[in-house]
Write an enzyme that holds these catalytic residues in place. Structure first.
Site, mmCIF file in Angstrom:
data_model
loop_
_atom_site.group_PDB
_atom_site.id
_atom_site.type_symbol
_atom_site.label_atom_id
_atom_site.label_comp_id
_atom_site.label_asym_id
_atom_site.label_seq_id
_atom_site.Cartn_x
_atom_site.Cartn_y
_atom_site.Cartn_z
ATOM 1 N N GLU A 41 37.140 29.384 48.202
ATOM 2 C CA GLU A 41 36.762 30.207 47.045
ATOM 3 C C GLU A 41 36.151 29.299 45.987
ATOM 4 O O GLU A 41 36.091 28.084 46.143
ATOM 5 C CB GLU A 41 38.009 30.912 46.465
ATOM 6 N N THR A 124 50.841 35.541 32.213
ATOM 7 C CA THR A 124 50.219 36.840 31.984
ATOM 8 C C THR A 124 50.543 37.796 33.121
ATOM 9 O O THR A 124 50.754 37.374 34.265
ATOM 10 C CB THR A 124 48.688 36.691 31.861
ATOM 11 N N ASP A 129 41.234 36.209 38.328
ATOM 12 C CA ASP A 129 40.592 35.837 39.589
ATOM 13 C C ASP A 129 39.317 35.039 39.396
ATOM 14 O O ASP A 129 39.049 34.118 40.143
ATOM 15 C CB ASP A 129 40.293 37.096 40.404
ATOM 16 N N ASN A 177 37.160 41.554 40.701
ATOM 17 C CA ASN A 177 37.040 40.254 41.363
ATOM 18 C C ASN A 177 35.860 39.458 40.826
ATOM 19 O O ASN A 177 36.010 38.558 40.030
ATOM 20 C CB ASN A 177 36.932 40.487 42.873
ATOM 21 N N ASP A 228 33.512 40.590 46.824
ATOM 22 C CA ASP A 228 34.253 39.476 46.226
ATOM 23 C C ASP A 228 33.459 38.917 45.040
ATOM 24 O O ASP A 228 32.968 39.676 44.220
ATOM 25 C CB ASP A 228 34.526 38.437 47.309
ATOM 26 N N SER A 229 33.313 37.609 44.973
ATOM 27 C CA SER A 229 32.686 36.979 43.814
ATOM 28 C C SER A 229 31.201 37.321 43.710
ATOM 29 O O SER A 229 30.558 37.674 44.703
ATOM 30 C CB SER A 229 32.868 35.470 43.882
#
Length: 316
Positions: A41, A124, A129, A177, A228-229
């Site tokens: 990631e 938190t 992410d 995300n 995702d990203s």
């Protein structure tokens, strides 16, 4: 009825089959640990030649020199932190979104050498992410927490003081995300991993509120795991990682799909976890990560993309 080989693992939906398509080339191998899950990631360039990549569940951040292809360990994070997103401030400090750790989710601020300078938002209830800076020095972050029966996820903005937090969207999403800011900083892009959506928010004058009638959902994705990203280029094109499909979709600035990048081996069900890409500063050279949950392999792939990198705060 039998599957054809090309449809057995990750079939491309009919509406995406005719997109401009390229298969990336294998570039470098990231070390895999013998125990635990190996999962890449958090791609981001430290500078024009050195690419960060995280082995999330091993709490490690690596550097890939894209000139020599040398891979080195940059940092092992404390407290079993799970790095999922990285961004670099113009002062050289490295901000690492950690979706979890022994202390819960947080943002770690590292020095240029990889030592921990401070911890933000420790404990938190959100699962931070990914993050992206604006040119004022504040940053947006996404919240991977939430389920379909508890839509608690949202999007948030942290002022440059690193203390004041504003809700862009405070709930209603499943697991936000990816996050990307347009080059003119007027549009915020968000992927909702759990709901399979791409959101496009036109930002108000304050830089973090959404303009009335300008929160849009230009795309709904097909298949698992989810979007995702997200990464943006200098022309405003958006690159969305399709985790679980070994490919990346590309959208123009209006949210229309225009292209895709395929990861080698996807036809055999390999390297499924495609999660993040980055564009080398001052070039249109794109780098894409993927990992294989069955074998533990972790690799970086490369191909040219539509436009040069959006430089943002880091190079301002």
């Amino acid at each position: 009825m039998k599957y054809s080989e090309q449809n057995k693992y990750f079939p491309i939906p009919d509406n995406e089959k005719n997109l401009d398509t390229v298969t990336a080339t294998e570039f470098a191998t990231i070390p895999s640990e013998s125990t635990g899950m190996n999962f890449l990631e958090g791609l981001w360039f430290k500078d024009k030649d050195n690419l960060f990549v995280c082995n999330t569940f091993q709490s490690k951040i690596y550097l890939v020199n894209v000139q020599t292809k040398a891979v080195s360990l940059f940092a092992t994070l404390p407290d079993h932190a799970f790095p999922t997103g990285i961004n670099v401030h113009s002062n050289g400090n490295i901000y690492v979104a950690c979706s979890g750790s022994d202390e819960g989710s947080m943002v770690l601020v590292l020095s240029n050498e990889g030592t921990v300078l401070k911890k933000l938002f420790v404990g938190t209830t959100k699962s931070i992410d990914d993050l992206v800076f604006d040119k004022k020095g504040g940053f947006f972050f996404t919240d991977l927490a939430g389920t379909h029966n508890k839509r608690t996820a949202g999007v948030f903005y942290v002022e440059p003081d690193l203390e004041t937090v504003h809700s862009v969207v405070d709930s209603g999403m499943v697991a936000t995300n990816g996050v990307a800011l347009s080059p003119d900083e007027k549009i915020l892009w968000i992927t909702d991993f759990g709901d399979g959506k791409l959101y496009r928010f036109n930002l108000a004058e304050d830089g973090h509120s959404i303009q009335p009638y300008n929160s849009l959902t230009p795309y709904t994705f097909t298949g698992a795991d989810g979007p995702d990203s997200a990464t943006i280029d200098a022309d405003g094109n958006l690159y969305v990682a399709m985790c679980g499909q070994a490919r990346y979709l590309i959208f123009n600035q209006n949210g229309f799909p225009i292209g895709q990048v395929l990861i080698p081996g996807r036809e055999q069900g390999k390297m499924a976890k495609s999660t993040h890409m980055a564009i080398r500063p001052f070039t249109n050279q794109g780098f894409f990560c993927a990992s294989d949950p069955n074998t533990g392999e972790c690799k970086i792939y490369e191909t040219d993309v539509y436009a040069k990198a959006n430089l943002g705060l880091q190079f301002s």
